[in-house]
Structure formats: C-alpha cells, structure tokens
Motif scaffolding. Sequence first.
Motif, PDB file in Angstrom:
ATOM      1  N   GLU A 152       0.815  -1.184  -0.126  1.00 39.02           N
ATOM      2  CA  GLU A 152       0.006  -0.064   0.092  1.00 39.02           C
ATOM      3  C   GLU A 152       0.729   1.336  -0.018  1.00 39.02           C
ATOM      4  OE1 GLU A 152      -3.467  -0.104  -0.315  1.00 39.02           O
ATOM      5  OE2 GLU A 152      -3.184  -2.021  -0.433  1.00 39.02           O
ATOM      6  N   GLN A 153       2.006   1.015   0.189  1.00 38.25           N
ATOM      7  CA  GLN A 153       2.886   2.267   0.224  1.00 38.25           C
ATOM      8  C   GLN A 153       3.133   2.963  -1.055  1.00 38.25           C
ATOM      9  OE1 GLN A 153       5.289   3.372   2.615  1.00 38.25           O
ATOM     10  NE2 GLN A 153       5.731   5.046   0.919  1.00 38.25           N
ATOM     11  N   PRO A 154       2.677   4.125  -1.016  1.00 39.85           N
ATOM     12  CA  PRO A 154       2.597   5.015  -2.384  1.00 39.85           C
ATOM     13  C   PRO A 154       4.375   5.227  -2.841  1.00 39.85           C
ATOM     14  CG  PRO A 154       1.686   6.357  -0.931  1.00 39.85           C
ATOM     15  CD  PRO A 154       2.166   5.173   0.085  1.00 39.85           C
ATOM     16  N   ASN A 155       4.421   5.135  -4.047  1.00 37.02           N
ATOM     17  CA  ASN A 155       5.646   5.235  -4.972  1.00 37.02           C
ATOM     18  C   ASN A 155       6.921   4.271  -4.326  1.00 37.02           C
ATOM     19  OD1 ASN A 155       4.559   7.029  -6.330  1.00 37.02           O
ATOM     20  ND2 ASN A 155       5.207   8.819  -4.912  1.00 37.02           N
ATOM     21  N   CYS A 156       6.396   2.874  -3.821  1.00 37.80           N
ATOM     22  CA  CYS A 156       7.252   2.226  -3.108  1.00 37.80           C
ATOM     23  C   CYS A 156       8.591   1.904  -3.669  1.00 37.80           C
ATOM     24  CB  CYS A 156       6.648   0.745  -2.958  1.00 37.80           C
ATOM     25  SG  CYS A 156       7.576  -0.192  -1.831  1.00 37.80           S
ATOM     26  N   ASP A 157       9.754   2.100  -2.963  1.00 38.25           N
ATOM     27  CA  ASP A 157      10.988   2.285  -3.501  1.00 38.25           C
ATOM     28  C   ASP A 157      11.988   1.493  -2.785  1.00 38.25           C
ATOM     29  OD1 ASP A 157      13.082   4.205  -5.345  1.00 38.25           O
ATOM     30  OD2 ASP A 157      13.982   3.896  -3.458  1.00 38.25           O
ATOM     31  N   PHE A 158      12.932   0.887  -3.545  1.00 40.14           N
ATOM     32  CA  PHE A 158      13.961   0.050  -2.754  1.00 40.14           C
ATOM     33  C   PHE A 158      14.536   0.685  -1.781  1.00 40.14           C
ATOM     34  CE2 PHE A 158      12.996  -3.114  -5.909  1.00 40.14           C
ATOM     35  CZ  PHE A 158      12.965  -4.343  -5.414  1.00 40.14           C
ATOM     36  N   GLY A 159      15.282   1.832  -2.012  1.00 39.55           N
ATOM     37  CA  GLY A 159      16.264   2.493  -1.025  1.00 39.55           C
ATOM     38  C   GLY A 159      15.419   3.254  -0.123  1.00 39.55           C
ATOM     39  N   LYS A 160      14.146   3.641  -0.494  1.00 37.85           N
ATOM     40  CA  LYS A 160      13.585   4.342   0.666  1.00 37.85           C
ATOM     41  C   LYS A 160      12.622   3.885   1.408  1.00 37.85           C
ATOM     42  CE  LYS A 160      13.187   8.850  -2.088  1.00 37.85           C
ATOM     43  NZ  LYS A 160      12.847   8.554  -3.419  1.00 37.85           N
ATOM     44  N   HIS A 161      12.144   2.270   0.920  1.00 40.90           N
ATOM     45  CA  HIS A 161      11.186   1.817   1.901  1.00 40.90           C
ATOM     46  C   HIS A 161      11.514   0.417   2.023  1.00 40.90           C
ATOM     47  CE1 HIS A 161       8.928   4.925  -0.463  1.00 40.90           C
ATOM     48  NE2 HIS A 161       8.712   5.166   0.789  1.00 40.90           N
ATOM     49  N   ILE A 162      11.873  -0.214   0.803  1.00 43.61           N
ATOM     50  CA  ILE A 162      11.989  -1.922   0.984  1.00 43.61           C
ATOM     51  C   ILE A 162      13.287  -2.063   2.313  1.00 43.61           C
ATOM     52  CG2 ILE A 162      12.651  -4.048  -0.014  1.00 43.61           C
ATOM     53  CD1 ILE A 162       9.832  -3.177  -0.610  1.00 43.61           C
ATOM     54  N   ILE A 163      14.338  -1.678   1.836  1.00 45.76           N
ATOM     55  CA  ILE A 163      15.557  -1.613   2.399  1.00 45.76           C
ATOM     56  C   ILE A 163      15.499  -1.185   3.967  1.00 45.76           C
ATOM     57  CG2 ILE A 163      18.069  -1.058   2.715  1.00 45.76           C
ATOM     58  CD1 ILE A 163      17.592  -3.010   0.534  1.00 45.76           C
ATOM     59  N   PRO A 164      14.756  -0.054   4.153  1.00 42.90           N
ATOM     60  CA  PRO A 164      14.522   0.459   5.811  1.00 42.90           C
ATOM     61  C   PRO A 164      13.865  -0.601   6.370  1.00 42.90           C
ATOM     62  CG  PRO A 164      14.771   2.341   4.280  1.00 42.90           C
ATOM     63  CD  PRO A 164      14.532   1.012   3.317  1.00 42.90           C
ATOM     64  N   TYR A 165      12.674  -1.014   5.782  1.00 40.84           N
ATOM     65  CA  TYR A 165      11.889  -2.127   6.145  1.00 40.84           C
ATOM     66  C   TYR A 165      12.306  -3.362   6.728  1.00 40.84           C
ATOM     67  CZ  TYR A 165       8.111  -5.609   6.452  1.00 40.84           C
ATOM     68  OH  TYR A 165       7.334  -6.384   6.824  1.00 40.84           O
ATOM     69  N   CYS A 166      13.166  -3.875   5.792  1.00 42.54           N
ATOM     70  CA  CYS A 166      14.084  -5.221   6.109  1.00 42.54           C
ATOM     71  C   CYS A 166      15.068  -4.850   7.247  1.00 42.54           C
ATOM     72  CB  CYS A 166      14.805  -5.456   4.888  1.00 42.54           C
ATOM     73  SG  CYS A 166      13.812  -6.158   3.419  1.00 42.54           S
ATOM     74  N   HIS A 167      15.566  -3.600   7.109  1.00 43.49           N
ATOM     75  CA  HIS A 167      16.681  -3.175   8.351  1.00 43.49           C
ATOM     76  C   HIS A 167      15.754  -3.032   9.545  1.00 43.49           C
ATOM     77  CE1 HIS A 167      20.308  -1.996   9.897  1.00 43.49           C
ATOM     78  NE2 HIS A 167      19.663  -0.794  10.288  1.00 43.49           N
ATOM     79  N   GLU A 168      14.840  -2.523   9.490  1.00 45.57           N
ATOM     80  CA  GLU A 168      13.730  -2.401  10.904  1.00 45.57           C
ATOM     81  C   GLU A 168      13.432  -3.781  11.417  1.00 45.57           C
ATOM     82  OE1 GLU A 168      10.762   0.246   9.678  1.00 45.57           O
ATOM     83  OE2 GLU A 168      12.361   1.923   9.371  1.00 45.57           O
ATOM     84  N   ASN A 169      13.244  -4.809  10.635  1.00 45.93           N
ATOM     85  CA  ASN A 169      12.734  -6.010  10.896  1.00 45.93           C
ATOM     86  C   ASN A 169      13.697  -6.904  11.331  1.00 45.93           C
ATOM     87  OD1 ASN A 169       9.467  -5.937  10.712  1.00 45.93           O
ATOM     88  ND2 ASN A 169      10.149  -4.845   9.168  1.00 45.93           N
ATOM     89  N   GLY A 170      14.883  -6.491  11.743  1.00 50.07           N
ATOM     90  CA  GLY A 170      16.117  -7.315  11.986  1.00 50.07           C
ATOM     91  C   GLY A 170      16.702  -8.330  10.923  1.00 50.07           C
ATOM     92  N   LYS A 171      16.457  -8.063   9.672  1.00 49.45           N
ATOM     93  CA  LYS A 171      16.727  -8.955   8.653  1.00 49.45           C
ATOM     94  C   LYS A 171      18.437  -9.098   8.526  1.00 49.45           C
ATOM     95  CE  LYS A 171      12.816 -10.161   7.117  1.00 49.45           C
ATOM     96  NZ  LYS A 171      12.225 -11.214   8.230  1.00 49.45           N
TER      97      LYS A 171
END
Lengths: 424, 372
Positions: free
Chosen positions: A211-230
Amino acid sequence: MIKKEMIAMLLAGGQGSRLGVLTAKVAKPAVAFGGKYRIIDFPLSNCINSGVDTVGVLTQYQPLRLNTHIGIGIPWDLDRNVGGVTVLPPYEKSTSSEWYTGTANAIYQNLDYMETYNPDYVLILSGDHIYKMDYEVMLDFHKANQSDVTIAAMPVPIEEASRFGIVVTDEASRIKEFEEKPERPSSNLASMGIYIFSWPVLKDALLKLSEQPNCDFGKHIIPYCHENGKRMFAYEYNGYWKDVGTLSSYWEANMELIDIIPEFNLYEEFWKIYTNSANIPPQYISKEAVIDRCIISNGSEIYGEVRNSVLGGGVTVGKGSIIRDSIIMRGVTIGDNCVIDKAIIAEDTEVGNDVVIGIGEDVPNMEKPGVYGGGLATIGENSVIPSGVKISKNTAISGVTSSEDYNDGVLASGETLIKAGERI
Amino acid sequence: MRAVGIILAGGNSRRMLDLTSRRATAAMPIAASYRAIDFALSNMSNSHIQKVAVLTQYNARSVNEHLNSSKWWDFGRKQGGLYIFTPTITAENGYWYRGTADAIYQNLDFLKRCHEPYVIISSGDAVYKLDYNKVLEYHIAKKADITVVCKDLEAGEDATRFGTVRMNESARIEAFEEKPMVAHSQTISTGIYIIRRRQLIDLVEHCAEEERHDFVTDILIRYKNLKKIYGYKINSYWSNISTVEAYYHTNMDFLKPEVRNYFFKELPPVKSKVSDLPPAKYNPGAVVKNSIIGSGSIINGTVENSILFKKVFVGNNCVIKNSVILNDVYLGDNTYIENCIIESRDTIRANTRHVGEGGVKVVVEKNERYAL
C-alpha cells in the motif's frame, strides 16, 4: 515444476531526464554507449556471464527501442525454452490499473512472474550503469553469510557520498545502518542499486508494503528489512562502475574508452559484452581520412578527420570534416567540411555541409542549466541540421531544423532548439 | 518460395594453396565481416527459401562451425530450416562424396521428402547477390529443364578456370566446356542452377546407376542436347574466390565504393554470424588510408589499401600495404607487410618483413603469441 535458483529483475523503465534530448524518445537503458552498445547491454551481459538465464526487464518510459533491442534475447543467449528474457510492461488488472509508481512497486506488480520460476534468490538490477560484475560471486557471498538481503556497495569519495544511499557496516560486512542520500554521511560505502534478496524476504516486504505509495527499494524496502532485523550484508565491489546519469558523466565515460589501455576494457576475452548489432559490414577509412585516438563501429565510412571520438555503426563522415572529442551515434550522416567539437549527436541525425558545432562562450544553458552543461552541444535522434549553420556550447537541438531557426545562422551558447515533427 | 536450396560447400581448391589447408573454400573469410558461404545462404534466405541443405565434406569442421546455428540467416524455424549433410556410412554406401552429383545422390532422401517443386543449387564459394525468384520465373517461362546462371567475363579475364558456355539466340546452351584449355567463350557458368526437383532426382539416380558422379560433366554437358538447358545471364557483381589471386582481388574489390554500396548498403543485406567484438580502436600513431577494418581490431601503425579482418592487432610503427590480414592476427611492432595474405590467428613477430614479390604471398606463421 520450473525452478531457477536465482532470477534477475532489471529495472529499465526510467526516463533519465538528465540526459536531455538523448532520452526524449528512448528510455535511458536504451541510450547508445561505447559506439555499438546500449547501456542495458552491460547488466544483461553480466547476467548471462554470471549464469543468470532468467531476466525480467521492467519497462515503462518509451519502451519501443528497448523492446526492439532485446527482442527474444538472441544476442545475449537469453532465448530460452524456460526462462530467458521477458519484457514486463505495466498492465491492466481487474482491481486496479496503475503505472509502475516506484522501483519496488514495479517489482511488486510482477510478483506472479517471479513466482513462476520458484526462485530461491532474486537479483534486483538497474539498467543505467556501466560495469562488469559477476553476480554469482555476489550470490556466493550472500549464501556464505546466510544473508537475507545483500547490497552491492562501493567506496566513493566522501564528498560525493550524499548523492547515494550509504551503508554503514561492521567488520564482517554486516549492515548496521542504512542512510538514503544523507546530508552528513557516516560512511563512504555507497549502494550501487544492486540487491540480492532471499525470495521469501523480498516477497514478504513487497506484500507488507504493497500500500506504500511510490514504493522504492532505497526509501522503503531496504529500511523495512533493516527495521525488521533481517540479516543484511554489504558486498563490496572495487571494479569499474559508472553512473552515466548526466550528459557530462555520459560523455566522460565514453571518452575513457579511447584511452590506450582503458580502465574499462572492452577488448578482453573474458567477460564479453553482447549487443544486438544491426551493423554487420566492416568500416571503411578513405584515402583522405585522418584517424587519431578513437573507436569506430562497424559499417561506418570515414572520409574526414576524426580525433578523440566515439563513433557508432553506420556513421558517415564527409570529406574535409573534422570531428573532435565527440560522441556520434549509429546511423548519423555528417556532410563535408564540418567542424564538430565536443558534441553528442544521437542516432540517425543528418548534419549538412559546412556546419560548425562547439564554438562560442561557455554560457550556461538557459532552459535547463542542470542538464546541458560541460560545454557540450547535444543533438537528439533523427534531427536534421541544415548546411552552413553554427552551433555553440551548452546547447540542445532536437527535430528537423532549417536555417530559419538559426539567428544569422548561429545557435548561441546556452540556447535550446526543439522542433516538433518527424523527419520524412 | 517454391524451391529448396542446396549449397555445395564440400570442396577445396588446390589453387588456394595453404589457405584451405585448415578450412573449406566456403568457409573462407570475405570482406572482414563475412565468410564465403554467407552470400549463397543470404541469397537463399532473402529469396524466401525456407529449406536449405548445405553439403560439406572437405575440412567440414570449418563450415559446420560457422553454421553452428541457423538463426543468423533466419533459418531457425519449424517449417524448413538449415540442414548440414556431411558424408556418412549407410547400409548401401560407404563412399565419400565422389562428386557433386554423388553428393546430391547420397542425400536423395532429403530431396524425395521435400514437397517444393524446384531445387536451387549454388556453390558456396562465390560472392554475389541474386534473387532466385527472378531466375525461377525465367526458368518457368522458358519451360527449361535446367537453368544455368551465367555471366560474361570481361575481355581479357581468364575463363579457363570456369565452365564456359555458348548460348544460341534463345539462350539455350549449345556448348558447355568444363575448365577448357582454351576458352572459346567469355560466358561462364556461375555454378548456380535451377532444376525441377523430380527431374533432378531422376537425373542423379540415372547418373549413379552409370557410376557417374559429377553434376557438370555427367549431367549438364552430357544431357545438353537431350534436355532443355538454358542460360540466365547476370550483369551484377559475381566473383568466385577459388584461387589465391581471385580471393585476394575479391577482397580488394570491397575498397571500391560501388562494390561496398552494393553489398553493405543496398537491400537486401548479407547476413552472417555476429561475433561479439567491440568497435575497432585507433590509438595514437594509427594512420589508415583507403582500407577496410573489421570490428575488434586495434591499430597502432600504418595501414594502406588493405583489408583487415576482425580482431587484428597492428603494433607500433607497422606498415601494411595492399594486403589482406585475416581474423585474429597479431602483428608485432615494426613489421612491414606488403602484397600479402596473412592467415588467421597468425602471430607475426616484431621487426619481420613480408613482401609478395611479383604476386600475392600467402603467409602462414604460427608463432607463439607473447603479448595480449
């Protein structure tokens, strides 16, 4: 069941607006590079040389040239019964229909494509860099570290670091911090936009952030993975890697190829770069020609003088013409007695006789000073330059121009001349 | 197209000296980017022939390697395709191809299983462009049994290495001599024939019964008064490469703008296997005059009136004049080459001198390559 250990998703939908008229009608990955190649040839060749035989190419902006170039992937041996290269444009869906709104959104919209191949790993690439890299070695690194996400990163001068996504790692290369275009970078290790994801991790992130608008690897996916302790690791790369996002860097990267032993060497047997060559015939250098420090592609005919330049295939340079420090792309015809300095002339352009390019003062471009700089004159594809005109520095021209378009026969420094209409 | 194609690519030529010791004539590189067989193959493909058989025998590897995929000539399809027939041992036959007719006879099953009514036969060692559809129209209009594509040589050109023909006013061939000691006609056969498939099968079977094996002497010449054999004259460029001199001059012809335009720019294009080589590179010190340069070459010296094939390295202070340098040759510094053909993959040591005195010299040197 179909099974591919690693598949690649190549993001090739961007316009690359900082390349100005060069990308008016083609996407940036389809822009010519090094005479006979196009930018996308580098990641595509890297894929096949690394043993990755399944590549989804995501297209959006002006895809015709890209589609034609890729075809069914024959030049890269990517014409496969299972896998191979697939062009993935945005498509209509029953619930929602949208363009690719961001890099990760584009990948999200092609979850089904990836699912088909039942991959363990997905390699995310972008189609606008010049480099040679063995993704298999990167995958080995990914596996050895039991990584969830591996980001290829290279050291950059610290003063430039704020232009990139910056990773901060520990001794074991594990990523501690991720900063997207930071003002005060705490490391100089820049992300190259090349990622290997373990498939479940990527799938989960894409679905969670759908649902994230303009979902971007650098801005969203990578931080998301980082926050979730991957488990995230940086794969350090120290070879040649060039972003050709601006006209100046594009010009420089081309010019580096003509060094006696270029840093980026296309003449090595190992790690060949493949391309869809339209030009088979050899080149002809006439009795009157003078050739000095340049690379010239198949099918060109040179009757004039060419120095420090990169010429594509099927280029004709007329008698008495002098070309210096320029990039002339495939199919361009240059008349007689022209003098061309520091120009980028895109495909199939016709330049008349007695044309002078690259004179005058280094005045910044009035319309787009950030795009047309470096003293270059840039001419878009399929343009026509009438005989006898003079074109100055930091200028841009596109379309069929006639001598009336030039004040006293001169296009002054910093001016832009865009004409609508196709050449007949 | 209502015809299948057969390309005879099995031959060698003693008159090519060392050049064919490692390859068949049909695999000889031409004009920096091509091999001889590309011309016949492209003509077939451009004439919309769907099914082509290439008969190879002598040094078959060289041709087979070039034809490693039928994609490059657009023959990679389900309907039709490209077939390569090298002699095999069968229950009935254990011979090599004993001649052109025998080569066809040994692959008669292929012809019998085709359904196309006509067969176009071409040699694989000629450089030309031809729309076979035009010849076929002529063949049908003339109600010919066999049509032979012919060409008038220039006065003074040596016709004795060809088959010479004499036609009557309606173009029927009245006299046909194969490689005569004295040529009575400047009209020669180009080795391109059209014949009805059934007719060809009958003739070849009959030949085999009589233990005759050659298409020219045993069919064309022998049947010339019995069958209606017509000549179709072409005026366009055609050149056979099967002697060293002819090979050299055919390559040199590409320095003429009209020949380059005809083959390189005019449609339809000549197709070939693409080798993934970077553009040619000219370093400081390169002086190139009136020459053709293949892709992947790196030039540091002087090249004049020459044809450099793919991936040629020319060292510092080299001088190359009036020469043909084949693929992947390395020329060390200060070499002087004039009037030579340098064999593929040769390494010429620095400070060497090769000059063809009173004719073209074929240079074959297999030195070890230290640099690169």
